[in-house]
Design an enzyme around this catalytic site. Structure first.
Site, PDB file in Angstrom:
ATOM      1  N   ASP A  72      15.266   1.809 -47.781  1.00 50.40           N
ATOM      2  CA  ASP A  72      13.954   1.639 -47.158  1.00 50.40           C
ATOM      3  C   ASP A  72      13.400   2.953 -46.628  1.00 50.40           C
ATOM      4  OD1 ASP A  72      15.912   1.817 -45.214  1.00 50.40           O
ATOM      5  OD2 ASP A  72      15.628  -0.206 -44.448  1.00 50.40           O
ATOM      6  N   ASP A 141      19.249  -8.551 -35.319  1.00 53.46           N
ATOM      7  CA  ASP A 141      18.722  -9.878 -35.672  1.00 53.46           C
ATOM      8  C   ASP A 141      19.141 -10.294 -37.084  1.00 53.46           C
ATOM      9  OD1 ASP A 141      17.243  -8.143 -37.180  1.00 53.46           O
ATOM     10  OD2 ASP A 141      15.276  -8.767 -36.430  1.00 53.46           O
ATOM     11  N   HIS A 143      18.997  -8.583 -39.902  1.00 52.13           N
ATOM     12  CA  HIS A 143      18.252  -8.138 -41.080  1.00 52.13           C
ATOM     13  C   HIS A 143      19.044  -7.131 -41.905  1.00 52.13           C
ATOM     14  CE1 HIS A 143      16.353  -4.844 -38.418  1.00 52.13           C
ATOM     15  NE2 HIS A 143      16.922  -4.172 -39.403  1.00 52.13           N
ATOM     16  N   GLU A 148      13.143  -8.465 -42.594  1.00 53.50           N
ATOM     17  CA  GLU A 148      13.098  -9.080 -41.271  1.00 53.50           C
ATOM     18  C   GLU A 148      13.276 -10.599 -41.361  1.00 53.50           C
ATOM     19  OE1 GLU A 148      13.433  -7.079 -39.061  1.00 53.50           O
ATOM     20  OE2 GLU A 148      11.756  -5.769 -38.597  1.00 53.50           O
TER      21      GLU A 148
END
Ligand code: GLP
Length: 273
Positions: A72, A141, A143, A148
């Site tokens: 990314d 979280d 990801h 996400e």
């Protein structure tokens, strides 16, 4: 799914690096048939990169015939910004190994046509025959890359708007100032990662304990995108003791017993001594 529980961050990094090195050696890559490695950024893989650099300097592995694709990159952040993933990768890894510049691929978050950039990235991955081993970290979280919570589990490379959670987690790299963190990123999709022959996720520290539990023990869910690893035929999680805090004792014991019986922990920890 294989789960390797190491005592701490140092051992997690060493185990993961030796595992990757062995994969590259086994593949015996050539310019015509390179080894294709998927690369993450973040604090989790820093130790792994340090060990891979050492192994390269010692002559144990070469990156001459390794092609990389990063996961990314932030949208709109100058590539020369110290926190761009371009800067991260060159500073922490590529500048110190014998990789060819043309074999490094990182998404361009400043491309004039971001959608075309994403489509082209997928094409380049396909052209080299897909990714052999995708390495990754995990967000608190759950990801993976910048997929996400709520991301499609079959998503491909695309633009993603970051959650407040991720912006807050990543503001430590931007003087603790959330306003300086880019709000969007280009990221490979969950589907892109899952298409790799093998996926190895590193997960360390108490802040990742909840994510690790969801990835290993709970169901596959787009709210914890790394849980998709459960569907992969060759998924490996390399974690440390602290990240195991929320696992059931029976889960923890099973993986500890298994790695003891198979000797797989010590085997890779000491492989290139
Ligand atoms: C970012 C990256 C992820 C990474 C995550 C965790 O959101 N896009 O690829 O896994 O951060 O980073 P760290 O390893 O620093 O905890």
């Amino acid at each position: 799914m294989r789960v390797i529980i190491t005592k701490d961050y140092t051992d997690m990094s060493l185990w993961a690096a030796n595992y990757v090195a062995q994969r590259i050696i086994d593949a015996n890559p050539t310019p015509e048939r390179p080894f294709v490695l998927g690369c993450p950024t973040g604090s989790s893989p820093k130790g792994l990169y340090r060990h891979l650099i050492e192994l390269n300097k010692k002559g144990v592995i070469s990156f001459q015939n390794v092609v990389t694709f990063n996961m990314d990159e932030y949208v709109g952040l100058d590539v020369n910004h110290p926190e761009s993933y371009h800067s991260f990768m060159w500073t922490n890894f590529f500048n110190h190994i014998d990789i060819k510049k043309e074999n490094v691929h990182i998404l361009d978050g400043n491309a004039p046509d971001l959608l075309a950039e994403c489509a082209h990235y997928e094409e380049m991955i396909a052209q080299v025959g897909g990714i052999d081993l995708f390495m990754g970290g995990i967000g608190p979280d759950g990801h993976i890359a910048f997929n996400e919570p709520g991301s499609s589990l079959s998503s491909r490379t695309r633009i993603k708007t970051l959650t407040t959670n991720t912006i807050q987690a990543n503001c430590r790299f931007f003087d603790g100032d959330v306003t300086k963190v880019p709000k969007q990123a280009l990221t490979v999709g969950v589907g892109t990662v899952m298409d790799a022959q093998e996926v190895m996720i590193m997960c360390n520290g108490p802040a990742k304990a909840r994510a690790l539990r969801h990835m290993i023990e709970e169901g596959v869910s787009h709210m914890w995108t790394a849980s998709m690893l459960q569907m992969h035929r060759h998924g490996i999680v390399v974690c440390d003791e602290e990240a195991c805090e929320e696992l059931k004792i029976s889960t923890y014991n099973y993986f500890k017993d298994k790695q003891q019986l198979e000797g797989v922990l010590n085997d890779y920890l000491h492989r290139f001594e």
